[in-house]
Design a protein around this motif. Sequence first.
Motif, PDB file in Angstrom:
ATOM      1  N   GLY A 122       9.236   1.834   7.250  1.00 38.85           N
ATOM      2  CA  GLY A 122       8.797   0.436   6.790  1.00 38.85           C
ATOM      3  C   GLY A 122       9.675  -0.095   5.860  1.00 38.85           C
ATOM      4  O   GLY A 122      10.770   0.360   5.629  1.00 38.85           O
ATOM      5  N   ASN A 123       9.245  -1.265   5.503  1.00 39.03           N
ATOM      6  CA  ASN A 123       9.928  -2.008   4.359  1.00 39.03           C
ATOM      7  C   ASN A 123       9.510  -1.253   3.168  1.00 39.03           C
ATOM      8  O   ASN A 123       8.983  -1.906   2.153  1.00 39.03           O
ATOM      9  N   TYR A 124      10.175  -0.338   2.643  1.00 42.88           N
ATOM     10  CA  TYR A 124       9.820   0.723   1.747  1.00 42.88           C
ATOM     11  C   TYR A 124      10.882   0.887   0.650  1.00 42.88           C
ATOM     12  O   TYR A 124      12.083   0.978   0.890  1.00 42.88           O
ATOM     13  N   TYR A 146       0.939  -1.201   0.051  1.00 44.92           N
ATOM     14  CA  TYR A 146      -0.105  -0.052   0.058  1.00 44.92           C
ATOM     15  C   TYR A 146       0.630   1.292  -0.184  1.00 44.92           C
ATOM     16  O   TYR A 146       0.651   2.203  -0.737  1.00 44.92           O
ATOM     17  N   ASN A 147       1.847   1.241   0.880  1.00 47.60           N
ATOM     18  CA  ASN A 147       2.595   2.542   0.839  1.00 47.60           C
ATOM     19  C   ASN A 147       3.216   2.686  -0.253  1.00 47.60           C
ATOM     20  O   ASN A 147       3.889   3.699  -0.620  1.00 47.60           O
ATOM     21  N   ASN A 148       4.156   1.588  -0.642  1.00 47.33           N
ATOM     22  CA  ASN A 148       5.058   1.438  -2.063  1.00 47.33           C
ATOM     23  C   ASN A 148       4.216   1.885  -3.245  1.00 47.33           C
ATOM     24  O   ASN A 148       4.992   2.393  -4.143  1.00 47.33           O
ATOM     25  N   GLU A 149       2.876   1.870  -3.257  1.00 45.50           N
ATOM     26  CA  GLU A 149       2.159   2.270  -4.278  1.00 45.50           C
ATOM     27  C   GLU A 149       1.499   3.436  -4.032  1.00 45.50           C
ATOM     28  O   GLU A 149       0.244   3.872  -4.638  1.00 45.50           O
ATOM     29  N   CYS A 175       0.687  11.457   6.641  1.00 47.57           N
ATOM     30  CA  CYS A 175       0.324   9.822   6.375  1.00 47.57           C
ATOM     31  C   CYS A 175       0.078   9.809   4.984  1.00 47.57           C
ATOM     32  O   CYS A 175       0.415  10.741   4.361  1.00 47.57           O
ATOM     33  N   SER A 176      -0.277   8.601   4.443  1.00 50.29           N
ATOM     34  CA  SER A 176      -0.164   8.283   2.948  1.00 50.29           C
ATOM     35  C   SER A 176      -1.601   8.706   2.288  1.00 50.29           C
ATOM     36  O   SER A 176      -1.541   9.194   1.104  1.00 50.29           O
ATOM     37  N   GLY A 177      -2.908   8.620   3.019  1.00 54.80           N
ATOM     38  CA  GLY A 177      -4.104   9.083   2.266  1.00 54.80           C
ATOM     39  C   GLY A 177      -4.938   9.778   3.218  1.00 54.80           C
ATOM     40  O   GLY A 177      -4.911   9.606   4.578  1.00 54.80           O
ATOM     41  N   VAL A 178      -6.093  10.249   2.599  1.00 54.39           N
ATOM     42  CA  VAL A 178      -6.855  11.034   3.428  1.00 54.39           C
ATOM     43  C   VAL A 178      -7.853  10.143   4.013  1.00 54.39           C
ATOM     44  O   VAL A 178      -7.971  10.612   5.308  1.00 54.39           O
ATOM     45  N   ALA A 179      -8.437   9.006   3.672  1.00 57.13           N
ATOM     46  CA  ALA A 179      -8.986   8.110   4.630  1.00 57.13           C
ATOM     47  C   ALA A 179      -8.216   7.944   6.003  1.00 57.13           C
ATOM     48  O   ALA A 179      -8.644   7.607   6.923  1.00 57.13           O
TER      49      ALA A 179
END
Length: 982
Positions: A585-587, A438-441, A484-488
């Motif tokens: 993380g593992n990014y 999720y984070n890598n995308e 953070c990564s996203g609005v939700a």
Amino acid sequence: MVNFDYKQLLQKNINNKEKNVVNELYGSLLNGYINQDTIVTNDQFGPRLLNNQEGSSIWEQIKHELLTCENYTFAVAFITDSMVSNLKPIFKDLSRRGIKGRILTSTYLYFNQPAVFQELLKIPNIEVKIAEVDGFHQKGYIFQHQGYQTIIIGSANLTTNALMRNYEWSLRINSLDSGDIVDQVRSNVELEWKNASNLTNEWITSYSFTYKKNYKQSLQYQELDSENDTRIIKPNQMQKDALEQLRLLREKGKQRGLIISATGTGKTYLGAFDVKSTDPKKMLFLAHREQILEKSKESFSRIIGGKKTDYGLYTGNSRNKNAKYVFATVQTLSKSNHLSLFDRDEFDYILVDEVHHAGAETYQKIMNYFQPKFYLGMTATPDRNDDFNVFKLFNYNIAYEIRLPQALEEDMLCPFHYVGISDYTFKDNRVNEAIDSYNNEKGNHKNEQKIVEQLSSQERVKYILDQTRYYGYSGDVLHGLIFCSGVAESVSLAKELTRQGYPSKALSGNDSEVKRRSVVKNLEKGIIKYIVTVDIFNEGIDIPCINQVVFLRNTNSNIVYIQQLGRGLRKSKGKEYVEILDFIGNYKNNYIIPVALTDDSSYSKDNARATTSMEPTIGVSTIYFERVAKEKIFDSIRQAKFDSMRNLRTVYNEMKKRVGRVPLLQDFIKFNSIDPVILSNKEKNYANFLIKMGEQINISDYENKILSFLDVELLNGKRRHELILLDLLINNSEISMEKFDEALIKNHCLNNQEIIESVKRILSLSFYNENASPSRKDYGGKAIVEYNDKNNQYILNSEIQYSLKKNKDFRQLWIDGIRTGLSRSQRYDSDKLFTIGEKYTRKDVMRQSNNITNVTAQNIGGYYFNDKYGMIFVTYKKSMNISKSIQYEDRFLSDRILHYYSKNNRKLTSKEVQKFFTDKYRLLLFMKKSDADDNKDFYYLGTCSYIDSSARQENQDGKPIVSMNLRLDNRVNYHLYHLLTD
């Protein structure tokens, strides 16, 4: 004089490691206290003066001792929260390893704030006591190692200024546990420790009352002084430099100029100073937010002065068009009915803030309408991910650039304390893999809702809060910003943070300006603890009170990373530093973190590894990676392709956009971009690289080959002699030896007959073997410069002379390569063969040690002797894939003593081994950490010599081998030593 037979001590019932310590301490005693010229086997335990001058940092030494000790005791009178913050990640790692510590401090002069004692209570495995003795003013640091102690004692308290900035005197000494000095210090500390009070919450409560009582009058005075602060603001040195460049720009008749300045470095004040110096009849300040305009108006008023009515807003809520200094929102002014109210030449001076937005239609409409005498654009991030070219808009007139490390070194920004923390790991590994995906995308994932639930789950948020509570913040009230990564995810995280006692609000691009202002005010007032956001606070939002920034997402861009880091770097009353907590993380893009923290644009894996390994200080800003987080970054660096054509194309296009033409190699140096050597060597020369980029370059096969010679052999600038000669020959086909000698003297170059002959061999190509790579044929097969013995003249070959006259592409590339090499050579000591701390390949070493031919790596092995020099090449961490016969462990015994092994199948009587023992050869030591990424570069550590009687005959994989100790003439730089040995 008392006779001391240390050998009797060695015969006592002690283990081998303790015997080694006795040996080493004895050598250090001779070297440090009796005669510094005494050659000893090991002097790492010798006395050392630490004073925070070059290579002598008290902070670095204390950090090193902590990470290598068995336990420690600090006896210090004064402690600041800022230094406790720097030490927290180290103390935490020590606690995980079971290393315990003690701190003995005091209430002397009521310097130590109650909050400092509260922070000390958080630290695991540390016992803190308060000395009861009157006038306690000690400044000592004691570290227990196996069989001996290290003591640092002197003038430095446990404060940021004392350990990192001030000119202090602290002496580091070492002694066996049975030594008298250890007994004296131990007895003194233990006596005070026995009589001291335990640090408890009850004690802190009691001390707080006493502290306030004793500091009440002083605090009242400080607050009164702050409220009535009428000091005149003056430009700092960097602002002075920028103002001078703007003046020169206008003097040349330029009507537009661009200032690139890191977030928080005072761009607004700089603009105000420049406006004041030009004294326009009328000025327009453009920005995209009213909040920016209001603060800018206040800043301009403070710098320029005058009547309040001289300053006016032109926004949706205010229409003061007649003020001398008009501060307008782009959204309002761009409307035709507003724009038409102003004459085209109404403003002499127009300043565009956050000018990287100027590609928008609204900005373009305004800028195309007005015709001022001067346009000034200001931005922290001119390199955009879109197609708009801000450099072109300002006619490529970059007046000045202030980068983040410079600003931190100059104390223009609030220091940061960065801690890289390993992110929370779920018990179900499938969940971890889904989150990584999720984070890598970049947040796009088919199971986004489920992943968001995990990311904002009770257990993960508790883990995050445990870290944020431990590491804390500067000041009395938490003002936190979470990315953070996203609005939700931001909405869900804010709810869970609030539920766990930390009132938080989520903000995104979907929220109105009114809501944003309301939430920001609530953060400033302390009503909420955190704002949780995605990307909307990258720029344009000024919240100086932010004292903790938390990263909970993958890093995809160093530009965005620096923007978000910059949200906490503005100075604010009561804020000594900003705590930066990065949950790693593992990014796949983790390698960006060390690059962004140091604002390093060189695209060097070595630099990224060095930052991760050595965790450098920038000014008084600190970097620390917890162990697991560090491993994740190293893994990302290993896998990353820094010099991939995709990356290089991006860098190239950014530079082309910046300069408005096909970039020269010199441009990449001028604008602190990628090392031009990486670009040129990617395709053997820069001409080939330009062709790969789609540029039209017309050169012949021979011209291509000699450009390859220039770019591969000389562009690095490691020896400038050849470059100086070629530079002289650009417009003169013949140059006398006298002219060349004069140029070498002018450039402070080491000059002797051996070097001159070496230069001749290089430029005649006789240095290059026919069958080796590169060969003479690879570089055209004939001399580039010939030497006429009869006339003592250097002559550029006729074919190159012709090309310089007839081929403009070749001429530009040839001159650019020479001038870039000369620019790059400034980092090297021209009056020495090699520069300590710089990197060289084996071929570089052969050339610069004046070897007759280029000896290949296979024929060099671990060392090579010519008539004058012994060149030693050490790979400190050897690969397990190599033959066992060469897996011997060369190792440092100290920062100037190397335990070294000969090539295998050698005996003490071997001729080449005997060369180490004689004074005939000058030994030069080169070292690299490992063969990672097929690394061919070795750091030059300086000259060294064999230590008498240290050679031993040994056996390696059934074959004879010789070990010996070599002593460096100069100690290895602290950071380089630990980079190589870590």
